[in-house]
Design a protein around this motif. Structure first.
Motif, PDB file in Angstrom:
ATOM      1  N   ILE A  31      76.320  70.186  -2.467  1.00  0.00           N
ATOM      2  CA  ILE A  31      75.750  69.232  -3.423  1.00  0.00           C
ATOM      3  C   ILE A  31      74.239  69.315  -3.304  1.00  0.00           C
ATOM      4  O   ILE A  31      73.687  69.151  -2.206  1.00  0.00           O
ATOM      5  N   GLU A  32      73.560  69.577  -4.407  1.00  0.00           N
ATOM      6  CA  GLU A  32      72.109  69.695  -4.394  1.00  0.00           C
ATOM      7  C   GLU A  32      71.464  68.335  -4.611  1.00  0.00           C
ATOM      8  O   GLU A  32      71.807  67.608  -5.543  1.00  0.00           O
ATOM      9  N   LEU A  33      70.491  67.993  -3.736  1.00  0.00           N
ATOM     10  CA  LEU A  33      69.825  66.695  -3.786  1.00  0.00           C
ATOM     11  C   LEU A  33      68.316  66.894  -3.872  1.00  0.00           C
ATOM     12  O   LEU A  33      67.741  67.690  -3.111  1.00  0.00           O
ATOM     13  N   ALA A  34      67.675  66.183  -4.785  1.00  0.00           N
ATOM     14  CA  ALA A  34      66.213  66.217  -4.857  1.00  0.00           C
ATOM     15  C   ALA A  34      65.651  65.549  -3.609  1.00  0.00           C
ATOM     16  O   ALA A  34      66.098  64.467  -3.208  1.00  0.00           O
ATOM     17  N   ASN A  35      64.645  66.182  -2.995  1.00  0.00           N
ATOM     18  CA  ASN A  35      64.110  65.663  -1.730  1.00  0.00           C
ATOM     19  C   ASN A  35      62.615  65.946  -1.626  1.00  0.00           C
ATOM     20  O   ASN A  35      62.112  66.411  -0.604  1.00  0.00           O
ATOM     21  N   ALA A  36      61.897  65.654  -2.725  1.00  0.00           N
ATOM     22  CA  ALA A  36      60.464  65.932  -2.744  1.00  0.00           C
ATOM     23  C   ALA A  36      59.709  65.127  -1.697  1.00  0.00           C
ATOM     24  O   ALA A  36      58.700  65.594  -1.151  1.00  0.00           O
ATOM     25  N   ASP A  37      60.193  63.920  -1.379  1.00  0.00           N
ATOM     26  CA  ASP A  37      59.510  63.088  -0.389  1.00  0.00           C
ATOM     27  C   ASP A  37      59.957  63.375   1.034  1.00  0.00           C
ATOM     28  O   ASP A  37      59.443  62.787   1.983  1.00  0.00           O
ATOM     29  N   LEU A  92      65.322  63.103   3.314  1.00  0.00           N
ATOM     30  CA  LEU A  92      66.575  63.631   3.841  1.00  0.00           C
ATOM     31  C   LEU A  92      66.271  64.744   4.827  1.00  0.00           C
ATOM     32  O   LEU A  92      65.823  65.821   4.441  1.00  0.00           O
ATOM     33  N   PRO A  93      66.525  64.525   6.111  1.00  0.00           N
ATOM     34  CA  PRO A  93      66.286  65.581   7.099  1.00  0.00           C
ATOM     35  C   PRO A  93      67.439  66.577   7.135  1.00  0.00           C
ATOM     36  O   PRO A  93      68.517  66.332   6.584  1.00  0.00           O
ATOM     37  N   ASP A  94      67.207  67.673   7.778  1.00  0.00           N
ATOM     38  CA  ASP A  94      68.222  68.718   7.899  1.00  0.00           C
ATOM     39  C   ASP A  94      69.180  68.397   9.046  1.00  0.00           C
ATOM     40  O   ASP A  94      68.765  67.928  10.108  1.00  0.00           O
ATOM     41  N   GLY A  95      70.480  68.635   8.810  1.00  0.00           N
ATOM     42  CA  GLY A  95      71.464  68.519   9.887  1.00  0.00           C
ATOM     43  C   GLY A  95      71.955  67.123  10.195  1.00  0.00           C
ATOM     44  O   GLY A  95      72.506  66.889  11.272  1.00  0.00           O
ATOM     45  N   VAL A  96      71.809  66.164   9.258  1.00  0.00           N
ATOM     46  CA  VAL A  96      72.242  64.785   9.493  1.00  0.00           C
ATOM     47  C   VAL A  96      73.646  64.583   8.923  1.00  0.00           C
ATOM     48  O   VAL A  96      73.960  65.045   7.824  1.00  0.00           O
ATOM     49  N   THR A  97      74.488  63.872   9.657  1.00  0.00           N
ATOM     50  CA  THR A  97      75.825  63.539   9.174  1.00  0.00           C
ATOM     51  C   THR A  97      75.724  62.607   7.973  1.00  0.00           C
ATOM     52  O   THR A  97      74.891  61.689   7.954  1.00  0.00           O
ATOM     53  N   CYS A  98      76.565  62.831   6.979  1.00  0.00           N
ATOM     54  CA  CYS A  98      76.493  62.013   5.773  1.00  0.00           C
ATOM     55  C   CYS A  98      77.892  61.814   5.192  1.00  0.00           C
ATOM     56  O   CYS A  98      78.826  62.552   5.499  1.00  0.00           O
ATOM     57  N   GLU A  99      77.998  60.782   4.358  1.00  0.00           N
ATOM     58  CA  GLU A  99      79.222  60.506   3.611  1.00  0.00           C
ATOM     59  C   GLU A  99      78.984  60.895   2.159  1.00  0.00           C
ATOM     60  O   GLU A  99      77.995  60.493   1.558  1.00  0.00           O
ATOM     61  N   THR A 133      73.888  67.314   6.082  1.00  0.00           N
ATOM     62  CA  THR A 133      72.811  67.849   5.263  1.00  0.00           C
ATOM     63  C   THR A 133      72.413  69.224   5.799  1.00  0.00           C
ATOM     64  O   THR A 133      72.554  69.501   6.994  1.00  0.00           O
ATOM     65  N   GLU A 134      71.930  70.044   4.888  1.00  0.00           N
ATOM     66  CA  GLU A 134      71.548  71.404   5.275  1.00  0.00           C
ATOM     67  C   GLU A 134      70.397  71.860   4.381  1.00  0.00           C
ATOM     68  O   GLU A 134      70.451  71.698   3.154  1.00  0.00           O
TER      69      GLU A 134
END
Length: 362
Positions: free
Chosen positions: A256-262, A265-272, A68-69
């Motif tokens: 990939i753009e993700l809605a994250n109003a809450d 999703l933190p910055d810099g986390v490994t994801c699939e 994530t970024e």
């Protein structure tokens, strides 16, 4: 003599009839004996298990590892020299655009504003007085443009002084979270010194690197599913596909753009990241059915007309653990799923339906 000739003729005819009956009898016996052999040869054809191919549109999936970024990341810097008189934020603080993060010492900038205001007022008074003299004919009209220019210069000087004074306040340029504050109150600063770092968490980006052979199947707007290592799941869409490959890895960046109003999703986390690509016609067959032709081409063997074996080249649309989606097949073709490596093209075989376990196995 005549009786002897007649007797000889009878004996000859009898002998020929006896010999002929023996030959025809053996031919019948041989024919009867060959029938079981033909049946045996028919039953001796190599048996292969076949599965009818069903071609349908299949939405391919590509699973990639990424991170994530934050969509926006800003280093807030000092725009004027001075000492920090007030520091209003710390790490973790949420800020809005325009919030004052810190206040830098005046350094006589307010005095310059007062001086510019006095100068502007002087120019306005002078302009009014001289315009009166011009109207009375006591002053040449040619002086009016000069007086107006002096007034405009005074206004510009005031605006410049006010701008310099506004630099005392360090403001947030974006909405977000303060993740770093490398200064303390009372610390002297120079122009360009870092005061804080802010990241915007909404939207969040999931960033992956994709190989060039997969690049053609991805377009902006494609759906993607994201799952982080801490179990947070989200769905987004492809926003950006790099047009240039990385010099080190020869891969292409995809955002990939993700809605994250809450803020889940933190910055810099490994994801699939699972990318849902455009659907393509494909048939679902067991992975074990894949084989190679004598020329080294990847494909499957099928049972065609007259139960003869044929080779069909295929392309892998999606690769699974036990089954694959293949392009190049046609609906109804009988794919050999067992015994394909023991037969060759043109050979007649005895096809049998594949076991139910193999048909249903995913």
């Amino acid at each position: 003599m005549k009786a002897s000739r007649v007797l000889a003729g009878v004996i000859l005819i009898s002998a020929v009839a006896w010999i002929g009956s023996g030959v025809f009898g053996r031919d019948g016996e041989q024919t009867a004996a060959l029938a079981p052999q033909v049946e045996k040869q028919a039953s001796a054809l190599f048996r292969v298990a076949v599965l009818p191919a069903t071609v349908e549109d299949h939405a391919r999936r590509v699973v990639l590892s990424g991170r994530t970024e934050a969509d926006r990341r800003v280093n807030v810097t000092a725009r004027a020299d001075g000492t920090i008189d007030q520091l209003n934020v710390r790490r973790g603080a949420r800020v809005k655009t325009g919030d004052v993060l810190a206040v830098i010492s005046d350094e006589a900038r307010e005095a310059l504003v007062a001086q510019a205001k006095a100068k502007l007022e002087q120019r306005r008074v002078e302009l009014r007085a001289r315009l009166t003299l011009i109207e009375q004919g006591n002053l040449a009209p040619l002086q009016k443009p000069q007086l107006e220019a002096e007034l405009r210069a005074a206004e510009a000087s005031l605006a410049q002084a006010e701008t310099e004074l506004s630099k005392n306040q360090v403001r947030a340029p974006i909405d977000g979270i303060v993740i770093e504050v490398p200064v303390e109150a009372g610390q002297p600063l120079q122009v360009g010194a870092k005061v804080a770092e802010i990241i915007s968490l909404d939207p969040m980006l999931a960033v992956v690197e994709i190989a060039e052979r997969q690049l053609g199947g991805i377009t902006v707007g494609d759906t993607a599913k994201v799952k982080t290592v801490n179990g947070v799941e989200a769905t987004g869409r492809v926003r950006f596909i790099s047009a240039a490959a990385s010099q080190q890895t020869r891969t292409y960046r995809v955002d990939i753009e993700l809605a994250n109003a809450d803020g889940r999703l933190p910055d810099g986390v490994t994801c699939e990241v699972v990318l849902e690509l455009a659907p393509q016609p494909a048939a679902h067959v067991p992975r074990s059915a894949l084989t190679f032709s004598a020329e080294g081409r990847l494909g499957v063997r099928v049972v065609g007309a007259g139960d003869e074996v044929a080779f069909v080249p295929v392309t892998i649309i999606e690769d699974g653990l036990e089954k694959v989606w293949l392009g190049g097949l046609q609906t109804g073709q009988r794919v050999i799923v067992q015994g394909q490596d023991f037969v060759k093209e043109g050979q007649r075989v005895a096809p049998v339906e594949a076991p139910a376990a193999m048909v249903s196995k995913g």
